[in-house]
Write a protein that holds these residues in place. Structure first.
Motif, PDB file in Angstrom:
ATOM      1  N   ASP A  33      25.826  -5.582 -88.161  1.00 29.50           N
ATOM      2  CA  ASP A  33      26.271  -5.021 -86.882  1.00 29.50           C
ATOM      3  C   ASP A  33      27.510  -5.745 -86.379  1.00 29.50           C
ATOM      4  O   ASP A  33      28.424  -5.131 -85.806  1.00 29.50           O
ATOM      5  CB  ASP A  33      25.148  -5.101 -85.845  1.00 29.50           C
ATOM      6  CG  ASP A  33      24.020  -4.129 -86.130  1.00 29.50           C
ATOM      7  OD1 ASP A  33      24.305  -3.015 -86.595  1.00 29.50           O
ATOM      8  OD2 ASP A  33      22.851  -4.483 -85.908  1.00 29.50           O
ATOM      9  N   ASP A  37      27.292   5.907 -79.254  1.00 30.94           N
ATOM     10  CA  ASP A  37      26.997   4.476 -79.270  1.00 30.94           C
ATOM     11  C   ASP A  37      28.265   3.635 -79.153  1.00 30.94           C
ATOM     12  O   ASP A  37      29.387   4.117 -79.220  1.00 30.94           O
ATOM     13  CB  ASP A  37      26.205   4.080 -80.529  1.00 30.94           C
ATOM     14  CG  ASP A  37      27.003   4.234 -81.827  1.00 30.94           C
ATOM     15  OD1 ASP A  37      28.242   4.126 -81.776  1.00 30.94           O
ATOM     16  OD2 ASP A  37      26.373   4.438 -82.876  1.00 30.94           O
ATOM     17  N   THR A  81      25.266  -7.055 -77.489  1.00 30.98           N
ATOM     18  CA  THR A  81      24.121  -6.342 -78.056  1.00 30.98           C
ATOM     19  C   THR A  81      22.933  -7.271 -78.251  1.00 30.98           C
ATOM     20  O   THR A  81      23.093  -8.486 -78.375  1.00 30.98           O
ATOM     21  CB  THR A  81      24.484  -5.714 -79.409  1.00 30.98           C
ATOM     22  OG1 THR A  81      23.359  -5.036 -79.940  1.00 30.98           O
ATOM     23  CG2 THR A  81      24.904  -6.778 -80.400  1.00 30.98           C
ATOM     24  N   THR A 107      27.867   4.724 -69.237  1.00 35.05           N
ATOM     25  CA  THR A 107      28.028   5.570 -70.427  1.00 35.05           C
ATOM     26  C   THR A 107      29.366   5.307 -71.108  1.00 35.05           C
ATOM     27  O   THR A 107      30.353   4.953 -70.450  1.00 35.05           O
ATOM     28  CB  THR A 107      27.957   7.068 -70.079  1.00 35.05           C
ATOM     29  OG1 THR A 107      29.114   7.445 -69.331  1.00 35.05           O
ATOM     30  CG2 THR A 107      26.688   7.381 -69.295  1.00 35.05           C
ATOM     31  N   LEU A 167      26.495  -2.315 -77.084  1.00 35.47           N
ATOM     32  CA  LEU A 167      26.368  -1.546 -78.325  1.00 35.47           C
ATOM     33  C   LEU A 167      25.434  -0.356 -78.169  1.00 35.47           C
ATOM     34  O   LEU A 167      25.726   0.746 -78.622  1.00 35.47           O
ATOM     35  CB  LEU A 167      25.863  -2.461 -79.442  1.00 35.47           C
ATOM     36  CG  LEU A 167      25.520  -1.798 -80.772  1.00 35.47           C
ATOM     37  CD1 LEU A 167      26.732  -1.086 -81.360  1.00 35.47           C
ATOM     38  CD2 LEU A 167      24.998  -2.841 -81.759  1.00 35.47           C
ATOM     39  N   MET A 168      24.284  -0.573 -77.524  1.00 35.09           N
ATOM     40  CA  MET A 168      23.261   0.462 -77.426  1.00 35.09           C
ATOM     41  C   MET A 168      23.444   1.269 -76.145  1.00 35.09           C
ATOM     42  O   MET A 168      22.860   0.961 -75.104  1.00 35.09           O
ATOM     43  CB  MET A 168      21.858  -0.177 -77.474  1.00 35.09           C
ATOM     44  CG  MET A 168      21.610  -0.993 -78.731  1.00 35.09           C
ATOM     45  SD  MET A 168      21.756  -0.014 -80.247  1.00 35.09           S
ATOM     46  CE  MET A 168      20.321   1.044 -80.071  1.00 35.09           C
TER      47      MET A 168
END
Length: 228
Positions: A86, A59, A79, A33, A53-54
């Motif tokens: 992005d 985020d 990512t 996280t 990224l995700m």
């Protein structure tokens, strides 16, 4: 031994990254996280962060921005998203590199080595006092501080290095590729999109009117130069 933090919610990918980095002599921690990544990054003194990224919750873009506000170490964003926007957003929030999934783990290791080497060269530069003065700019090289018409402006590490390169070579035109190679030192392992982003951020900090710059001039179809 260099310490690396991997912020990745897919454990199979995180463990693969860790295994390859371990083999190459790096010590790695994993968190899934962004919130935990921020906490660990502040507490453990890492040399580099690999950031997905995700992420669940907050985020990677927001985490990257918060990390960059607190730390001046290399951040590599990872990512599966392919859009150029992005990449630009990632660089704008302080990422030093952008790696697209799926990637060759050996390439990841190469990029980590290159960024750590570059960062180490920067922090180990000769600390003897030196400065550059140019048309209202006062660049203190020893303290890495910038003053514009007597007022201090804060630049990030690579923004500062770009400005120093320009100021040391006024009126010389640099291509984006040359700037990337000079400042990032990994011409074959990165994305020159970051050059455009960093130039824009520098202009926002040193120009009275960034849309009509009096310092860093765009030479269309070629690159940039510091106007005499």
């Amino acid at each position: 031994m260099k310490k690396i933090l991997i912020v990745e919610d897919e454990m199979n990918i995180a463990e693969l990254e860790r295994d390859y980095l371990d083999v190459n002599g790096y010590s790695c921690d994993i968190t899934t996280t962004g919130e935990e990544g921020l906490k660990l990054a502040e507490e453990n003194g890492y040399d580099l962060i690999i950031l997905d990224l995700m992420l669940p919750g907050v985020d990677g873009f927001n985490i990257c921005r918060q990390l960059r506000d607190r730390l001046d170490i290399p951040i590599l964003m990872v990512t599966a998203r392919k859009e150029d926007i992005d990449k630009i957003r990632g660089f704008d929030r302080g990422a030093d590199d952008y790696i697209q999934k799926p990637f060759n783990p050996s390439e990841l290791v190469a990029r980590v080595k290159a960024h750590l080497s570059r960062y180490e060269r920067l922090v180990n530069k000769n600390s003897e006092p030196d400065e550059i003065r140019f048309k209202g700019l006062h660049i203190d090289l020893s303290s890495r501080r910038l003053y514009v018409n007597g007022k201090e402006r804060v630049l990030r590490a690579k923004e500062f290095d770009l400005l120093v390169l320009f100021a040391a070579n006024p009126d010389r035109v640099f291509t984006k590729e040359e700037l990337f190679e000079r400042i990032w030192g990994i011409d074959s392992l990165g994305d020159i999109t970051t050059v455009t982003v960093h130039i824009r951020k520098i202009r926002e900090k040193i120009e009275e009117d960034p849309s009509n710059p009096k310092y860093i001039e765009t030479i269309w179809g070629v690159g940039y130069r510091l106007k005499k």
